[in-house]
Design a protein around this motif. Structure first.
Motif, PDB file in Angstrom:
ATOM      1  N   UNK A   1       0.918  -1.172   0.112  1.00  0.00           N
ATOM      2  CA  UNK A   1       0.063  -0.131   0.048  1.00  0.00           C
ATOM      3  C   UNK A   1       0.858   1.171   0.045  1.00  0.00           C
ATOM      4  N   UNK A   2       1.855   1.166   0.793  1.00  0.00           N
ATOM      5  CA  UNK A   2       2.873   2.139   0.978  1.00  0.00           C
ATOM      6  C   UNK A   2       3.494   2.617  -0.523  1.00  0.00           C
ATOM      7  N   UNK A   3       3.863   1.558  -1.330  1.00  0.00           N
ATOM      8  CA  UNK A   3       4.559   1.675  -2.555  1.00  0.00           C
ATOM      9  C   UNK A   3       3.577   2.270  -3.581  1.00  0.00           C
ATOM     10  N   UNK A   4       2.352   1.468  -3.468  1.00  0.00           N
ATOM     11  CA  UNK A   4       1.375   2.075  -4.491  1.00  0.00           C
ATOM     12  C   UNK A   4       1.026   3.474  -4.466  1.00  0.00           C
ATOM     13  N   UNK A   5       1.031   4.062  -3.057  1.00  0.00           N
ATOM     14  CA  UNK A   5       0.709   5.286  -2.899  1.00  0.00           C
ATOM     15  C   UNK A   5       1.927   6.254  -3.356  1.00  0.00           C
ATOM     16  N   UNK A   6       3.235   5.678  -2.969  1.00  0.00           N
ATOM     17  CA  UNK A   6       4.306   6.513  -3.239  1.00  0.00           C
ATOM     18  C   UNK A   6       4.769   6.578  -4.895  1.00  0.00           C
ATOM     19  N   UNK A   7       4.642   5.588  -5.481  1.00  0.00           N
ATOM     20  CA  UNK A   7       5.094   5.499  -6.945  1.00  0.00           C
ATOM     21  C   UNK A   7       4.003   6.215  -7.795  1.00  0.00           C
ATOM     22  N   UNK A   8       4.372   6.826  -8.889  1.00  0.00           N
ATOM     23  CA  UNK A   8       3.350   7.841  -9.704  1.00  0.00           C
ATOM     24  C   UNK A   8       2.379   6.786 -10.557  1.00  0.00           C
ATOM     25  N   UNK A   9       2.812   5.601 -11.044  1.00  0.00           N
ATOM     26  CA  UNK A   9       1.986   4.983 -11.772  1.00  0.00           C
ATOM     27  C   UNK A   9       1.954   3.451 -11.497  1.00  0.00           C
ATOM     28  N   UNK A  10       1.139   2.752 -11.982  1.00  0.00           N
ATOM     29  CA  UNK A  10       1.280   1.060 -11.840  1.00  0.00           C
ATOM     30  C   UNK A  10       2.297   0.590 -12.451  1.00  0.00           C
ATOM     31  N   UNK A  11       2.800   1.050 -13.566  1.00  0.00           N
ATOM     32  CA  UNK A  11       3.904   0.464 -14.147  1.00  0.00           C
ATOM     33  C   UNK A  11       5.287   0.686 -13.371  1.00  0.00           C
ATOM     34  N   UNK A  12       5.478   1.517 -12.682  1.00  0.00           N
ATOM     35  CA  UNK A  12       6.405   2.049 -11.710  1.00  0.00           C
ATOM     36  C   UNK A  12       6.610   0.942 -10.840  1.00  0.00           C
ATOM     37  N   UNK A  13       5.057   0.666 -10.067  1.00  0.00           N
ATOM     38  CA  UNK A  13       5.177  -0.389  -9.265  1.00  0.00           C
ATOM     39  C   UNK A  13       5.614  -1.841  -9.641  1.00  0.00           C
ATOM     40  N   UNK A  14       5.140  -1.834 -10.788  1.00  0.00           N
ATOM     41  CA  UNK A  14       5.401  -3.251 -11.295  1.00  0.00           C
ATOM     42  C   UNK A  14       6.788  -3.500 -11.433  1.00  0.00           C
ATOM     43  N   UNK A  15       7.493  -2.470 -11.986  1.00  0.00           N
ATOM     44  CA  UNK A  15       8.836  -2.437 -12.266  1.00  0.00           C
ATOM     45  C   UNK A  15       9.646  -2.672 -11.009  1.00  0.00           C
ATOM     46  N   UNK A  16       9.141  -1.929  -9.843  1.00  0.00           N
ATOM     47  CA  UNK A  16       9.748  -1.787  -8.766  1.00  0.00           C
ATOM     48  C   UNK A  16       9.611  -3.654  -8.067  1.00  0.00           C
ATOM     49  N   UNK A  17       8.410  -4.065  -8.171  1.00  0.00           N
ATOM     50  CA  UNK A  17       8.484  -5.491  -7.745  1.00  0.00           C
ATOM     51  C   UNK A  17       9.264  -6.363  -8.472  1.00  0.00           C
ATOM     52  N   UNK A  18       9.424  -6.183  -9.741  1.00  0.00           N
ATOM     53  CA  UNK A  18      10.022  -7.071 -10.662  1.00  0.00           C
ATOM     54  C   UNK A  18      11.569  -6.965 -10.275  1.00  0.00           C
ATOM     55  N   UNK A  19      12.294  -5.897 -10.039  1.00  0.00           N
ATOM     56  CA  UNK A  19      13.494  -5.477  -9.734  1.00  0.00           C
ATOM     57  C   UNK A  19      13.669  -6.252  -8.366  1.00  0.00           C
ATOM     58  N   UNK A  20      12.838  -5.974  -7.150  1.00  0.00           N
ATOM     59  CA  UNK A  20      12.950  -6.627  -6.129  1.00  0.00           C
ATOM     60  C   UNK A  20      13.025  -8.065  -6.209  1.00  0.00           C
ATOM     61  N   UNK A  21      12.248  -8.712  -6.920  1.00  0.00           N
ATOM     62  CA  UNK A  21      12.379 -10.163  -6.976  1.00  0.00           C
ATOM     63  C   UNK A  21      13.658 -10.587  -7.823  1.00  0.00           C
ATOM     64  N   UNK A  22      14.229  -9.869  -8.621  1.00  0.00           N
ATOM     65  CA  UNK A  22      15.251 -10.275  -9.340  1.00  0.00           C
ATOM     66  C   UNK A  22      16.326  -9.983  -8.199  1.00  0.00           C
ATOM     67  N   UNK A  23      16.488  -9.184  -7.232  1.00  0.00           N
ATOM     68  CA  UNK A  23      17.702  -8.977  -6.537  1.00  0.00           C
ATOM     69  C   UNK A  23      17.464 -10.066  -5.507  1.00  0.00           C
ATOM     70  N   UNK A  24      16.243 -10.260  -5.102  1.00  0.00           N
ATOM     71  CA  UNK A  24      16.165 -11.299  -4.055  1.00  0.00           C
ATOM     72  C   UNK A  24      16.632 -12.718  -4.616  1.00  0.00           C
TER      73      UNK A  24
END
Length: 99
Positions: free
Chosen positions: A56-79
């Motif tokens: 919820x925090x990231x959804x409100x912080x990031x400007x669009x849904x595509x930014x949220x998806x990119x963040x989640x993808x990069x987080x999963x790649x790093x993990x």
């Protein structure tokens, strides 16, 4: 917090209240204080913090849904990379903390 009508600082206040016995000296010993902290943490996470608070925090912080998806993808790649390298070091007899 506003969505559920909760005070934003309530978990911090509850944690401080729960640890008053340790601060005043009523509870002594490292193990007893750790148990007190664990009980407080478990109660707060179970009853006062939602499971998806970070999303919820990231959804409100990031400007669009595509930014949220990119963040989640990069987080999963790093993990995944971190887990893979840790597994390789464990197989080789090393550890990430060892030089």
């Amino acid at each position: 917090c506003a969505r559920y009508g909760r005070e934003a600082d309530l978990p911090i206040s509850l944690f401080k209240t729960a640890l008053n016995d340790a601060v005043t000296g009523k509870v002594t010993g490292a193990e007893a204080v750790l148990d007190l902290r664990l009980k407080a943490f478990s109660d707060i996470t179970a009853h006062h913090v939602t499971e998806n608070i970070f999303s919820q925090f990231m959804y409100k912080t990031l400007p669009t849904g595509s930014h949220l998806w990119t963040f989640k993808r990069q987080l999963c790649q790093q993990l995944a990379l971190s887990c893979f390298v840790s597994a390789l070091l464990r197989i080789g007899g090393g550890a990430p903390a060892e030089n």
